[in-house]
Design a protein around this motif. Structure first.
Motif, PDB file in Angstrom:
ATOM      1  N   GLY A  50      53.120  65.916  31.616  1.00  0.00           N
ATOM      2  CA  GLY A  50      52.548  64.913  32.503  1.00  0.00           C
ATOM      3  C   GLY A  50      51.157  65.274  33.010  1.00  0.00           C
ATOM      4  O   GLY A  50      50.498  64.471  33.647  1.00  0.00           O
ATOM      5  N   SER A  51      50.713  66.479  32.719  1.00  0.00           N
ATOM      6  CA  SER A  51      49.401  66.929  33.172  1.00  0.00           C
ATOM      7  C   SER A  51      48.292  66.234  32.392  1.00  0.00           C
ATOM      8  O   SER A  51      48.428  65.936  31.212  1.00  0.00           O
ATOM      9  N   ARG A  52      47.162  66.013  33.078  1.00  0.00           N
ATOM     10  CA  ARG A  52      46.010  65.434  32.392  1.00  0.00           C
ATOM     11  C   ARG A  52      45.483  66.391  31.326  1.00  0.00           C
ATOM     12  O   ARG A  52      44.783  65.989  30.423  1.00  0.00           O
ATOM     13  N   MET A  53      45.809  67.661  31.447  1.00  0.00           N
ATOM     14  CA  MET A  53      45.316  68.662  30.508  1.00  0.00           C
ATOM     15  C   MET A  53      46.154  68.742  29.223  1.00  0.00           C
ATOM     16  O   MET A  53      45.748  69.395  28.275  1.00  0.00           O
ATOM     17  N   PHE A  54      47.293  68.072  29.187  1.00  0.00           N
ATOM     18  CA  PHE A  54      48.169  68.190  28.014  1.00  0.00           C
ATOM     19  C   PHE A  54      47.463  67.718  26.741  1.00  0.00           C
ATOM     20  O   PHE A  54      47.452  68.426  25.730  1.00  0.00           O
ATOM     21  N   LEU A  55      46.865  66.542  26.781  1.00  0.00           N
ATOM     22  CA  LEU A  55      46.173  66.034  25.594  1.00  0.00           C
ATOM     23  C   LEU A  55      44.936  66.876  25.280  1.00  0.00           C
ATOM     24  O   LEU A  55      44.603  67.071  24.113  1.00  0.00           O
ATOM     25  N   HIS A  56      44.284  67.399  26.301  1.00  0.00           N
ATOM     26  CA  HIS A  56      43.150  68.301  26.065  1.00  0.00           C
ATOM     27  C   HIS A  56      43.642  69.600  25.407  1.00  0.00           C
ATOM     28  O   HIS A  56      42.943  70.181  24.571  1.00  0.00           O
ATOM     29  N   GLY A  57      44.829  70.029  25.801  1.00  0.00           N
ATOM     30  CA  GLY A  57      45.425  71.210  25.173  1.00  0.00           C
ATOM     31  C   GLY A  57      45.693  70.970  23.702  1.00  0.00           C
ATOM     32  O   GLY A  57      45.428  71.838  22.860  1.00  0.00           O
ATOM     33  N   ILE A  58      46.200  69.800  23.395  1.00  0.00           N
ATOM     34  CA  ILE A  58      46.432  69.453  21.990  1.00  0.00           C
ATOM     35  C   ILE A  58      45.110  69.463  21.233  1.00  0.00           C
ATOM     36  O   ILE A  58      45.003  70.026  20.139  1.00  0.00           O
ATOM     37  N   ALA A  59      44.088  68.866  21.837  1.00  0.00           N
ATOM     38  CA  ALA A  59      42.776  68.816  21.179  1.00  0.00           C
ATOM     39  C   ALA A  59      42.204  70.212  20.947  1.00  0.00           C
ATOM     40  O   ALA A  59      41.547  70.454  19.935  1.00  0.00           O
ATOM     41  N   ALA A  60      42.446  71.139  21.863  1.00  0.00           N
ATOM     42  CA  ALA A  60      41.943  72.504  21.703  1.00  0.00           C
ATOM     43  C   ALA A  60      42.733  73.268  20.650  1.00  0.00           C
ATOM     44  O   ALA A  60      42.181  74.108  19.935  1.00  0.00           O
ATOM     45  N   LEU A  61      44.028  72.981  20.538  1.00  0.00           N
ATOM     46  CA  LEU A  61      44.887  73.727  19.621  1.00  0.00           C
ATOM     47  C   LEU A  61      44.874  73.198  18.186  1.00  0.00           C
ATOM     48  O   LEU A  61      45.094  73.955  17.253  1.00  0.00           O
ATOM     49  N   VAL A  62      44.631  71.907  18.009  1.00  0.00           N
ATOM     50  CA  VAL A  62      44.689  71.310  16.671  1.00  0.00           C
ATOM     51  C   VAL A  62      43.799  72.026  15.656  1.00  0.00           C
ATOM     52  O   VAL A  62      44.243  72.330  14.563  1.00  0.00           O
ATOM     53  N   PRO A  63      42.542  72.304  15.972  1.00  0.00           N
ATOM     54  CA  PRO A  63      41.698  72.919  14.940  1.00  0.00           C
ATOM     55  C   PRO A  63      41.992  74.399  14.673  1.00  0.00           C
ATOM     56  O   PRO A  63      41.475  74.964  13.717  1.00  0.00           O
ATOM     57  N   LEU A  64      42.814  75.026  15.511  1.00  0.00           N
ATOM     58  CA  LEU A  64      43.071  76.456  15.371  1.00  0.00           C
ATOM     59  C   LEU A  64      44.240  76.722  14.430  1.00  0.00           C
ATOM     60  O   LEU A  64      45.343  76.228  14.654  1.00  0.00           O
ATOM     61  N   HIS A  65      44.000  77.515  13.412  1.00  0.00           N
ATOM     62  CA  HIS A  65      45.102  77.987  12.585  1.00  0.00           C
ATOM     63  C   HIS A  65      45.900  78.984  13.418  1.00  0.00           C
ATOM     64  O   HIS A  65      45.365  79.611  14.345  1.00  0.00           O
ATOM     65  N   GLU A  66      47.157  79.141  13.092  1.00  0.00           N
ATOM     66  CA  GLU A  66      48.002  80.036  13.880  1.00  0.00           C
ATOM     67  C   GLU A  66      47.452  81.453  13.905  1.00  0.00           C
ATOM     68  O   GLU A  66      47.479  82.115  14.935  1.00  0.00           O
TER      69      GLU A  66
END
Length: 170
Positions: A69-85
């Motif tokens: 529910g945090s406003r940062m959740f979608l920003h977190g997804i955006a930050a993590l998507v381009p990163l390989h594990e």
């Protein structure tokens, strides 16, 4: 505007990736407006393989404890998507090598998650400066994470020099 950010929209078969990714975000409780705004800001995220997006959602929620529910959740997804594990793990290893706990890392990532987008070299140099030269503790940096995003050469170091000068003259 979205085409400027992601020209692959024209050539990519979006009918295979976009509907499942939108459905995933809807199932997580995001409104159509939230999803549309997210797509405008970060079109690449919704064009990822749906399995990849599910993995990133899992990381944001389960590993970094970013509340859905945090406003940062979608920003977190955006930050993590381009990163390989492996890249993400290397970056986290750098924080751990400076004594950061999982809790410190999670605190930092919750606001703003973009701290994960810095290069490994920038993370290492910035942590070395703040922790070794200035004596910051991980918990201090984790709660003031914007310090980690500022340019060392253009902002942090010049201000530190002024601070040292003022301290010397007083």
């Amino acid at each position: 505007m979205v085409l400027k950010k992601e020209p692959r929209l024209i050539s990519q078969n979006i009918s295979k990736v976009l509907p499942p990714n939108i459905a995933l975000l809807q199932n997580l409780g995001f409104s159509q407006i939230d999803i549309a705004t997210f797509f405008q800001r970060y079109p690449r995220c919704l064009l990822r393989n749906p399995v990849c997006l599910q993995r990133v959602v899992h990381q944001a929620e389960e590993i970094f404890h970013i509340p859905r529910g945090s406003r940062m959740f979608l920003h977190g997804i955006a930050a993590l998507v381009p990163l390989h594990e492996s890249t993400l793990e290397k970056k986290l290893d750098i924080y751990r090598s400076f004594g950061w706990s999982h809790s410190d890392i999670c605190t930092m990532v919750r606001k703003p998650p973009s701290c994960l987008t810095s290069s490994e070299a920038k993370i290492r140099i910035t942590l070395k400066f703040f922790m070794n030269e200035l004596g910051y503790e991980p918990s201090n940096l984790a709660s003031h994470k914007l310090l980690l995003k500022h340019s060392l050469k253009k902002r942090i170091m010049p201000r530190n020099e002024i601070f040292k000068f003022l301290k010397k003259t007083s």
